[in-house]
Design an enzyme around this catalytic site. Sequence first.
Site, PDB file in Angstrom:
ATOM      1  N   GLU A 226      34.329   8.065   7.475  1.00  0.00           N
ATOM      2  CA  GLU A 226      35.385   9.056   7.326  1.00  0.00           C
ATOM      3  C   GLU A 226      34.748  10.436   7.403  1.00  0.00           C
ATOM      4  O   GLU A 226      33.627  10.630   6.935  1.00  0.00           O
ATOM      5  CB  GLU A 226      36.115   8.887   5.989  1.00  0.00           C
ATOM      6  CG  GLU A 226      37.347   8.021   6.113  1.00  0.00           C
ATOM      7  CD  GLU A 226      38.084   7.771   4.810  1.00  0.00           C
ATOM      8  OE1 GLU A 226      39.175   7.198   4.865  1.00  0.00           O
ATOM      9  OE2 GLU A 226      37.573   8.134   3.737  1.00  0.00           O
ATOM     10  N   HIS A 250      37.451  -4.225   2.151  1.00  0.00           N
ATOM     11  CA  HIS A 250      37.844  -4.077   3.557  1.00  0.00           C
ATOM     12  C   HIS A 250      36.790  -4.639   4.527  1.00  0.00           C
ATOM     13  O   HIS A 250      37.091  -5.446   5.398  1.00  0.00           O
ATOM     14  CB  HIS A 250      38.079  -2.604   3.902  1.00  0.00           C
ATOM     15  CG  HIS A 250      39.114  -1.928   3.050  1.00  0.00           C
ATOM     16  ND1 HIS A 250      40.165  -2.601   2.500  1.00  0.00           N
ATOM     17  CD2 HIS A 250      39.264  -0.629   2.659  1.00  0.00           C
ATOM     18  CE1 HIS A 250      40.921  -1.755   1.804  1.00  0.00           C
ATOM     19  NE2 HIS A 250      40.389  -0.550   1.881  1.00  0.00           N
ATOM     20  N   ARG A 341      35.479  10.015  12.091  1.00  0.00           N
ATOM     21  CA  ARG A 341      36.325   9.019  11.440  1.00  0.00           C
ATOM     22  C   ARG A 341      36.457   7.839  12.398  1.00  0.00           C
ATOM     23  O   ARG A 341      36.988   7.980  13.500  1.00  0.00           O
ATOM     24  CB  ARG A 341      37.702   9.602  11.143  1.00  0.00           C
ATOM     25  CG  ARG A 341      38.644   8.571  10.552  1.00  0.00           C
ATOM     26  CD  ARG A 341      39.962   9.120  10.073  1.00  0.00           C
ATOM     27  NE  ARG A 341      40.767   8.015   9.568  1.00  0.00           N
ATOM     28  CZ  ARG A 341      41.733   7.424  10.274  1.00  0.00           C
ATOM     29  NH1 ARG A 341      42.050   7.853  11.473  1.00  0.00           N
ATOM     30  NH2 ARG A 341      42.401   6.402   9.763  1.00  0.00           N
TER      31      ARG A 341
HETATM   32  C1  BG6 Z   1      41.434   2.865   0.949  1.00  0.00           C
HETATM   33  C2  BG6 Z   1      40.320   3.584   0.234  1.00  0.00           C
HETATM   34  O1  BG6 Z   1      41.498   1.532   0.538  1.00  0.00           O
HETATM   35  O2  BG6 Z   1      41.180   2.896   2.343  1.00  0.00           O
HETATM   36  C3  BG6 Z   1      40.173   4.997   0.743  1.00  0.00           C
HETATM   37  O3  BG6 Z   1      40.592   3.606  -1.150  1.00  0.00           O
HETATM   38  C4  BG6 Z   1      40.069   5.033   2.251  1.00  0.00           C
HETATM   39  O4  BG6 Z   1      39.043   5.627   0.168  1.00  0.00           O
HETATM   40  C5  BG6 Z   1      41.159   4.196   2.894  1.00  0.00           C
HETATM   41  O5  BG6 Z   1      40.183   6.380   2.655  1.00  0.00           O
HETATM   42  C6  BG6 Z   1      40.913   4.050   4.388  1.00  0.00           C
HETATM   43  O6  BG6 Z   1      41.995   3.422   4.984  1.00  0.00           O
HETATM   44  P1  BG6 Z   1      42.258   3.616   6.544  1.00  0.00           P
HETATM   45  O7  BG6 Z   1      43.376   2.685   6.838  1.00  0.00           O
HETATM   46  O8  BG6 Z   1      42.592   5.053   6.749  1.00  0.00           O
HETATM   47  O9  BG6 Z   1      40.980   3.252   7.234  1.00  0.00           O
END
Ligand code: BG6
Length: 484
Positions: A226, A250, A341
């Site tokens: 990110e 994740h 990102r």
């Molecule tokens: C969330 C985290 O689960 O996922 C965050 O708590 C993160 O820190 C986010 O920014 C990222 O999700 P995505 O879908 O934008 O990749």
Amino acid sequence: PETGCLSIVVLGASGDLAKKKTFPALYHLFLQGFLHPGEVHIFGYARTKISDDELRNRIRGYLITDKSASTEHLDNVTKFLKLVKYVSGSYDSEEGFQLLDKEIAKHELSKNSLEGSSRRLFYLALPPSVYPSVCKMIRHNCMNKSDLGGWTRIVVEKPFGKDLESAEQLSSQIGQLFDEPQIYRIDHYLGKELVQNLLVLRFANRFFLPLWNRDNIDNVQIVFREDFGTEGRGGYFDEYGIIRDIIQNHLLQVLCLVAMEKPVSLKPEHIRDEKVKVLQSVLPIKDEEVVLGQYEGYRDDPTVPDHSNTPTFATVVLRIHNERWEGVPFILKAGKALNSRKAEIRVQFKDVPGDIFKCKRQGRNEFVIRLQPSEAMYMKLTVKQPGLEMLTVQSELDLSYRQRYQGVTIPEAYERLILDTIRGDQQHFVRRDELKAAWEIFTPLLHRIDDGEKKPLPYKPGSRGPEAADELLAKAGYVQTHGY
Ligand code: BG6
């Protein structure tokens, strides 16, 4: 499809998750005709004492962010908001939940002419500290009582605990109140288009079947970056850190889908059985295969303690001890405040044996699945450079979703997952034993970090993270190719 009354209760209706994800996802499901006004009611529940209209106005603000929104969009939002009601109450008092039950029952009665079962979905957009009491209140006061059948389901989201012990404690508290088929543990990465595509890709294509193993694959990287920090949520983040926030859930879920064996069928239990086996085959993490980082300026956030040891970046090598993957490093990497990102999977193949072209210099074959932004899959491969000379060059077979599927809207992860909860499909949700196995992998490392034994290295915001992470990557066998 089931018919009858559907009540969706968003607990924590004024919070961040509800605002950013839950209500927008419900709105999109409504737009696509999955939430029929004749059957559905949405209840917001929170402690704040506000009226129905106040909640509706707030939601309107989340859904209409653009001043130039079309009248069609405005009309649709108004129609959607007609389905929304608000109930205020605390998260641990019987009164609030009795009132909620009464409101749901009133709504069910008003739709009685439809004849059908009563379905009650409770979405806990709340911090996990209140899960046990909220689950108890729902169990005691708000269960579906219809003679015509139906169900009560709860949806919960990470963080499910902070380590193996606390997660198990939470699981058994909830498990005493609800059965596993009633519990939907969301990991929103499982709702992403290209994550869902992994099963199809691996098991519906002859191309990959013979190659997907230690004989051909050198290393696998699963990366999350990110380009912004933790501003605005430093308090939450500091308690958890990047491993609990991203990697343990994740990225590990993605790893399961990349590494698991073919399930017997697409039944949720069959898929989850295979995921659990992968997790249980992960060897203990070696200290020298971990690099932690914390971006400079992280501790300037007033909600972050001055001496915080919390990593905002981590690279961890996991090793799967089974016939398919012995010796293949799975490198999980995640970081906040980096240079871009992006979330992607990079499967790097071994060098060609007996290479007569010296193509190794140009880079290896690599199969990349970009989860976001701009979903894509591409294969890096060596081809003859067009022209008179017999030279080789690295090129790509590229499937970019934006080009290939023009005009197709890719649904948001939450939209898809909420629809699954209504349909009763647990395929893309985390089972209790899966969660336990995931915590087993990371708990020893997390404890070392919590005890201050393992410290993060500083890195500059906007950089690639600590250099030591690139060194670890190279040590694990990753060969950098052009343009990466
Ligand atoms: C969330 C985290 O689960 O996922 C965050 O708590 C993160 O820190 C986010 O920014 C990222 O999700 P995505 O879908 O934008 O990749």
